[in-house]
Scaffold this motif. Structure first.
Motif, PDB file in Angstrom:
ATOM      1  N   HIS A   1      -7.317  25.706  -6.218  1.00  0.00           N
ATOM      2  CA  HIS A   1      -5.928  25.314  -5.936  1.00  0.00           C
ATOM      3  C   HIS A   1      -5.409  25.982  -4.674  1.00  0.00           C
ATOM      4  N   ALA A   2      -5.859  27.220  -4.432  1.00  0.00           N
ATOM      5  CA  ALA A   2      -5.341  27.956  -3.273  1.00  0.00           C
ATOM      6  C   ALA A   2      -5.784  27.346  -1.955  1.00  0.00           C
ATOM      7  N   LYS A   3      -6.799  26.479  -1.970  1.00  0.00           N
ATOM      8  CA  LYS A   3      -7.317  25.920  -0.726  1.00  0.00           C
ATOM      9  C   LYS A   3      -6.756  24.539  -0.416  1.00  0.00           C
ATOM     10  N   VAL A   4      -5.894  24.046  -1.267  1.00  0.00           N
ATOM     11  CA  VAL A   4      -5.352  22.704  -1.057  1.00  0.00           C
ATOM     12  C   VAL A   4      -4.291  22.744   0.033  1.00  0.00           C
ATOM     13  N   GLN A   5      -4.455  21.895   1.051  1.00  0.00           N
ATOM     14  CA  GLN A   5      -3.498  21.878   2.153  1.00  0.00           C
ATOM     15  C   GLN A   5      -2.389  20.862   1.930  1.00  0.00           C
ATOM     16  N   SER A   6      -2.748  19.705   1.401  1.00  0.00           N
ATOM     17  CA  SER A   6      -1.725  18.717   1.100  1.00  0.00           C
ATOM     18  C   SER A   6      -2.248  17.775   0.036  1.00  0.00           C
ATOM     19  N   VAL A   7      -1.365  17.125  -0.660  1.00  0.00           N
ATOM     20  CA  VAL A   7      -1.733  16.210  -1.729  1.00  0.00           C
ATOM     21  C   VAL A   7      -1.117  14.852  -1.427  1.00  0.00           C
ATOM     22  N   ARG A   8      -1.897  13.803  -1.615  1.00  0.00           N
ATOM     23  CA  ARG A   8      -1.384  12.469  -1.341  1.00  0.00           C
ATOM     24  C   ARG A   8      -1.671  11.551  -2.507  1.00  0.00           C
ATOM     25  N   LEU A   9      -0.769  10.641  -2.747  1.00  0.00           N
ATOM     26  CA  LEU A   9      -0.996   9.607  -3.749  1.00  0.00           C
ATOM     27  C   LEU A   9      -1.050   8.278  -3.020  1.00  0.00           C
ATOM     28  N   ALA A  10      -2.064   7.476  -3.290  1.00  0.00           N
ATOM     29  CA  ALA A  10      -2.169   6.186  -2.624  1.00  0.00           C
ATOM     30  C   ALA A  10      -2.414   5.108  -3.669  1.00  0.00           C
ATOM     31  N   GLN A  11      -1.826   3.955  -3.428  1.00  0.00           N
ATOM     32  CA  GLN A  11      -1.936   2.868  -4.384  1.00  0.00           C
ATOM     33  C   GLN A  11      -1.874   1.541  -3.632  1.00  0.00           C
ATOM     34  N   GLY A  12      -2.936   0.766  -3.741  1.00  0.00           N
ATOM     35  CA  GLY A  12      -2.945  -0.554  -3.119  1.00  0.00           C
ATOM     36  C   GLY A  12      -2.313  -1.576  -4.048  1.00  0.00           C
ATOM     37  N   PRO A  13      -2.139  -2.816  -3.569  1.00  0.00           N
ATOM     38  CA  PRO A  13      -1.469  -3.832  -4.388  1.00  0.00           C
ATOM     39  C   PRO A  13      -2.217  -4.135  -5.689  1.00  0.00           C
TER      40      PRO A  13
ATOM     41  N   TRP B   1       0.860  -1.185   0.000  1.00  0.00           N
ATOM     42  CA  TRP B   1       0.000   0.000   0.000  1.00  0.00           C
ATOM     43  C   TRP B   1       0.894   1.231   0.000  1.00  0.00           C
ATOM     44  N   ARG B   2       1.220   1.679  -1.193  1.00  0.00           N
ATOM     45  CA  ARG B   2       2.169   2.765  -1.325  1.00  0.00           C
ATOM     46  C   ARG B   2       1.444   4.089  -1.114  1.00  0.00           C
ATOM     47  N   GLU B   3       2.063   5.018  -0.436  1.00  0.00           N
ATOM     48  CA  GLU B   3       1.460   6.333  -0.271  1.00  0.00           C
ATOM     49  C   GLU B   3       2.546   7.385  -0.332  1.00  0.00           C
ATOM     50  N   GLU B   4       2.239   8.456  -1.040  1.00  0.00           N
ATOM     51  CA  GLU B   4       3.195   9.544  -1.140  1.00  0.00           C
ATOM     52  C   GLU B   4       2.474  10.837  -0.804  1.00  0.00           C
ATOM     53  N   THR B   5       3.046  11.626   0.097  1.00  0.00           N
ATOM     54  CA  THR B   5       2.394  12.857   0.550  1.00  0.00           C
ATOM     55  C   THR B   5       3.247  14.056   0.193  1.00  0.00           C
ATOM     56  N   VAL B   6       2.610  15.096  -0.280  1.00  0.00           N
ATOM     57  CA  VAL B   6       3.305  16.360  -0.541  1.00  0.00           C
ATOM     58  C   VAL B   6       2.661  17.434   0.314  1.00  0.00           C
ATOM     59  N   VAL B   7       3.424  18.102   1.142  1.00  0.00           N
ATOM     60  CA  VAL B   7       2.896  19.205   1.951  1.00  0.00           C
ATOM     61  C   VAL B   7       3.695  20.463   1.642  1.00  0.00           C
TER      62      VAL B   7
ATOM     63  N   ARG C   1      -1.892  -1.364  -8.028  1.00  0.00           N
ATOM     64  CA  ARG C   1      -0.530  -1.341  -8.539  1.00  0.00           C
ATOM     65  C   ARG C   1      -0.405  -2.325  -9.703  1.00  0.00           C
ATOM     66  N   PHE C   2      -1.042  -3.481  -9.518  1.00  0.00           N
ATOM     67  CA  PHE C   2      -1.018  -4.504 -10.549  1.00  0.00           C
ATOM     68  C   PHE C   2      -1.676  -3.971 -11.822  1.00  0.00           C
ATOM     69  N   LYS C   3      -2.750  -3.196 -11.648  1.00  0.00           N
ATOM     70  CA  LYS C   3      -3.466  -2.645 -12.802  1.00  0.00           C
ATOM     71  C   LYS C   3      -2.922  -1.290 -13.227  1.00  0.00           C
ATOM     72  N   ARG C   4      -1.847  -0.865 -12.599  1.00  0.00           N
ATOM     73  CA  ARG C   4      -1.193   0.408 -12.926  1.00  0.00           C
ATOM     74  C   ARG C   4      -2.140   1.602 -12.845  1.00  0.00           C
ATOM     75  N   VAL C   5      -2.928   1.655 -11.777  1.00  0.00           N
ATOM     76  CA  VAL C   5      -3.725   2.854 -11.524  1.00  0.00           C
ATOM     77  C   VAL C   5      -3.444   3.317 -10.088  1.00  0.00           C
ATOM     78  N   ALA C   6      -3.796   4.555  -9.769  1.00  0.00           N
ATOM     79  CA  ALA C   6      -3.543   5.096  -8.428  1.00  0.00           C
ATOM     80  C   ALA C   6      -4.581   6.168  -8.113  1.00  0.00           C
ATOM     81  N   ASP C   7      -4.750   6.453  -6.808  1.00  0.00           N
ATOM     82  CA  ASP C   7      -5.682   7.498  -6.375  1.00  0.00           C
ATOM     83  C   ASP C   7      -4.894   8.721  -5.915  1.00  0.00           C
ATOM     84  N   VAL C   8      -5.418   9.895  -6.237  1.00  0.00           N
ATOM     85  CA  VAL C   8      -4.797  11.125  -5.745  1.00  0.00           C
ATOM     86  C   VAL C   8      -5.781  11.813  -4.815  1.00  0.00           C
ATOM     87  N   HIS C   9      -5.374  12.011  -3.546  1.00  0.00           N
ATOM     88  CA  HIS C   9      -6.226  12.678  -2.565  1.00  0.00           C
ATOM     89  C   HIS C   9      -5.767  14.121  -2.395  1.00  0.00           C
TER      90      HIS C   9
END
Lengths: 163, 533
Positions: B466-478, A94-100, B481-489
């Motif tokens: 864009h000005a209201k974004v506090q942090s950006v995260r990328l998450a990817q489960g196994p 479960w990879r996660e990357e955070t940018v702050v 990952r196998f299907k080469r897709v990911a979520d951006v929070h």
């Protein structure tokens, strides 16, 4: 790491976590599971017969599996201080990357529990106005943690922004 | 009595000063100048007289609140009584002392009907007890004779009146240059200093009974305030004037002009007709879902158990939920009007309880455009918004898409809602991660907003400037990952997270850094905290 965007801003300089954290986690693993394995083996062997003592293999197996897993997880943790933001990357499956962005930091915390202190480690936790921001770097050396805290606070002030 | 300049007293960076801190400083000061204690008592008396007069010229009412915090609790009750005799004295001394102070603060009390606001509480307790234990209640009632009843009333009523009166008497508020100060409490004193520039929204609500009495409740949404920090109740006119003044001051008008600016003119943007609102509720799945549950569940239970109590115990809450979902929403969202004024967006609504909300510009963290399945043919949408520290979330209960988009353009200046065709779909292989619903996900990033859609039947498009974004995260489960897709929070300050799910992994990695970059630079072009300067 896919690198198109990053090369444009300069390759981030990743820093891993100190080896002390891995040592601490492995020790904790052994300290918890070792006695459980021995206890199960002895108790079941004594009360229910030697065949049942095989259940002691369960925690033992967990320990043997956890040992390399902790290593993998430890290797996956890394952070990079860039000019304008902090990157934290972690996780194997479960990879996660955070940018702050530094300007969004409201508070930087350095914590260290009794076990961490014994191993000479400290964690840095970043808070932004969003509670979902999960930016924590565990198991740093105290000097590094304090340096990071001071630098982040300083950068945060320079680039500060409201909500 | 020597005192530092008023500015020095206010902890500039902390929103709230605890009473104990005040008490400590005041005590310290009193110890330094023992002779001053007597005069402080005189001032207090003078002040009370003045605030009951309420219309003292500003210059004569100095900021010397902290002085009275040195008093023991016992003295407080004497406060009101003493005020009549000491009045003349106190005012004179006060005026003499303040001539040097640059800021004048007028403390005010709430509307005199306020003590009645909790009058129903004992009645409710009695009714609640009677409902809870009907047999016991009846037995007690028959045992009651007129004399006990009278004695009970003779004790209870004055006690309630006294309590109401004292809470009202010891609640003061004042608007200073940069803060709203609320001072309350008889035994446990509490002072809240609310920074005006941190105001996220100002609401004036008029519950049904308050409407009859001609009063209103004023609530400020500031990150970190709690329910105690609302002003209930004020005269309707006062509430409106105070809202205008608070907004003007928060917007950065000079303190002298802030009171005279008055209410900013409103230009109506949208009004929801009752018919449309009713039809929209009929076409909402939730209305029918709760109604169906309210009918089906009790009947099934009746067949299964034939116990009247079980059926009633389940039917009543279910019916309540169904009512709240249909009739309750209709009553609450009746006559929904959205107007635009220089001090923010005005939202007025309600059939019985009227609410008037104001959202200053630049405070909106997220806007969500919700499109239920059955509304789609009519082209209607519902618009919700997230403001940090505010509980209000609906901007428009129902409106045609074009109208809604024009209102959104006012809330988020310069933002155009990306249309469905502009949204990037996830790659087709994402179907293995989220079957069927993968089609509902979509993403569009414009130069002003990050827009992510989700949902297949009930589509929901979330927009984050864009000005209201506090942090950006990328998450990817196994599996992802196998299907080469990911979520951006994307995390915003209103504790909401907007997620672009199932993006191509390479694209997501690029998006992560590009979004962080945009969020950093977006702030520079954003509105300043004081928007009318």
């Amino acid at each position: 790491m896919e690198d198109g965007a990053e090369r444009a801003q300069g390759e981030p300089v990743w820093t891993g976590l100190p080896r002390g954290l891995l040592r601490m986690r492995r020790l904790l693993l052994v300290v918890w599971l070792g006695p459980i394995a021995i206890g199960t083996g002895v108790l079941l062997g004594w009360l229910a017969g030697p065949g049942w003592a095989a259940f002691a293999l369960l925690p033992l197996g967990l320990m043997l599996w956890g040992w390399p897993m902790l290593g993998r997880n430890w290797r996956s943790w890394r952070y990079a201080e860039r000019a304008d933001d902090l990157l934290i990357s972690r996780g194997v499956l479960w990879r996660e990357e955070t940018v702050v962005p530094y300007g969004r930091m409201q508070l930087v915390e350095v914590t260290s529990g009794p076990v961490e202190r014994h191993f000479g480690l400290a964690s840095v936790q970043l808070h932004t106005a969003a509670a979902a921001t999960d930016a924590r770097i565990p198991g740093l050396e105290p000097e590094e943690a304090e340096r990071l805290r001071d630098r982040l606070t300083q950068l945060g002030e320079a680039r500060s922004a409201g909500l | 009595m020597t005192r530092p300049a008023p500015g020095a007293d206010d902890a500039v960076n902390s929103t709230r000063n605890t009473p104990s801190a005040h008490r400590a400083t005041a005590e310290h000061r009193a110890a330094e100048h023992p002779a001053a204690e007597h005069r402080a008592a005189e001032h207090r008396a003078g002040e009370d007289a003045r605030s009951s007069a309420a219309e003292e010229p500003r210059a004569a009412a100095p900021e010397r609140r902290t002085d009275s915090y040195g008093d023991g609790v016992g003295e407080d009750a004497g406060d009101g009584v003493g005020s009549r005799d000491g009045a003349g004295d106190g005012v004179g001394a006060g005026a003499g002392e303040v001539s040097g102070g640059p800021v004048a603060v007028v403390e005010q009390r709430l509307h005199p009907v306020t003590p009645l606001r909790r009058a129903w509480a004992p009645v409710a307790v009695v009714i609640g007890w009677a409902v809870h234990d009907p047999d016991g209640a009846q037995r007690q009632l028959t045992r009651l004779d007129p004399s006990t009843l009278l004695i009970g009333l003779a004790v209870l009523v004055p006690a309630a009146v006294l309590y109401g009166f004292l809470t009202w008497w010891f609640t003061h508020f004042a608007v200073t240059e940069s803060e709203l100060r609320i001072r309350t409490g008889l035994l446990f004193r509490r002072t809240a200093h609310i920074r005006l520039e941190r105001i996220q929204a100002v609401d004036v609500t008029r519950p049904l009974l308050a409407r009859i009495a001609g009063v209103a409740k004023l609530r400020l949404d500031v990150v970190g305030t709690d329910k105690k920090d609302e002003l209930a109740y004020l005269g309707e006119g006062t509430a409106r004037a105070l809202r205008a003044e608070l907004l003007a001051r928060a917007a950065g008008f000079a303190p002298d002009t802030a009171q005279d600016v008055g209410e900013a003119p409103v230009r109506q943007l949208l009004k929801v007709p009752p018919g449309v609102l009713a039809v929209s509720l009929v076409l909402t799945g939730a209305t029918w879902g709760t109604l169906l549950a309210a009918v089906v569940v009790p009947s099934v239970l009746w067949i299964a158990t034939e116990s009247l109590w079980t059926v009633l115990a389940t039917a009543l809450p279910l019916l309540g939920a169904a009512g709240a979902n249909s009739v309750g929403r209709f009553v609450g969202e009746y006559d929904w009007t959205v107007g635009e004024s220089p001090d923010g967006l005005r939202i007025d609504h309600g059939l019985l309880d009227r609410a008037h909300e104001t959202v200053p510009p630049g405070r909106v963290q997220t806007v969500r455009v919700v499109e239920p399945l059955l509304w789609r043919r009519r082209g209607w949408v519902r618009v919700e918004l997230d403001v940090a520290g505010s509980s209000n979330s609906v901007l428009i209960p129902v409106a045609p898409r074009e109208v809604a988009e024009s209102v959104i353009a006012r809330v988020l200046p310069g933002v155009r809602v990306p249309d469905a065709a502009a949204l990037l779909r996830p790659p087709a292989r994402a179907r293995w991660c989220v079957p069927l619903w993968w089609k509902g996900h979509g993403l569009a990033v414009t130069d002003t907003v990050f827009a992510a859609r989700q949902g297949l039947l009930r589509r929901q498009l979330a927009l984050v400037p864009h000005a209201k974004v506090q942090s950006v995260r990328l998450a990817q489960g196994p599996w992802e990952r196998f299907k080469r897709v990911a979520d951006v929070h994307v995390d915003t300050g209103a504790n909401k997270t907007v997620t672009a799910r199932l993006r191509d992994a390479t694209e997501a990695a690029v998006l992560l850094h590009a979004q962080a970059e945009r969020s950093r630079t977006g702030r520079r072009e954003a509105l300043p905290d004081r928007w009318m300067v």
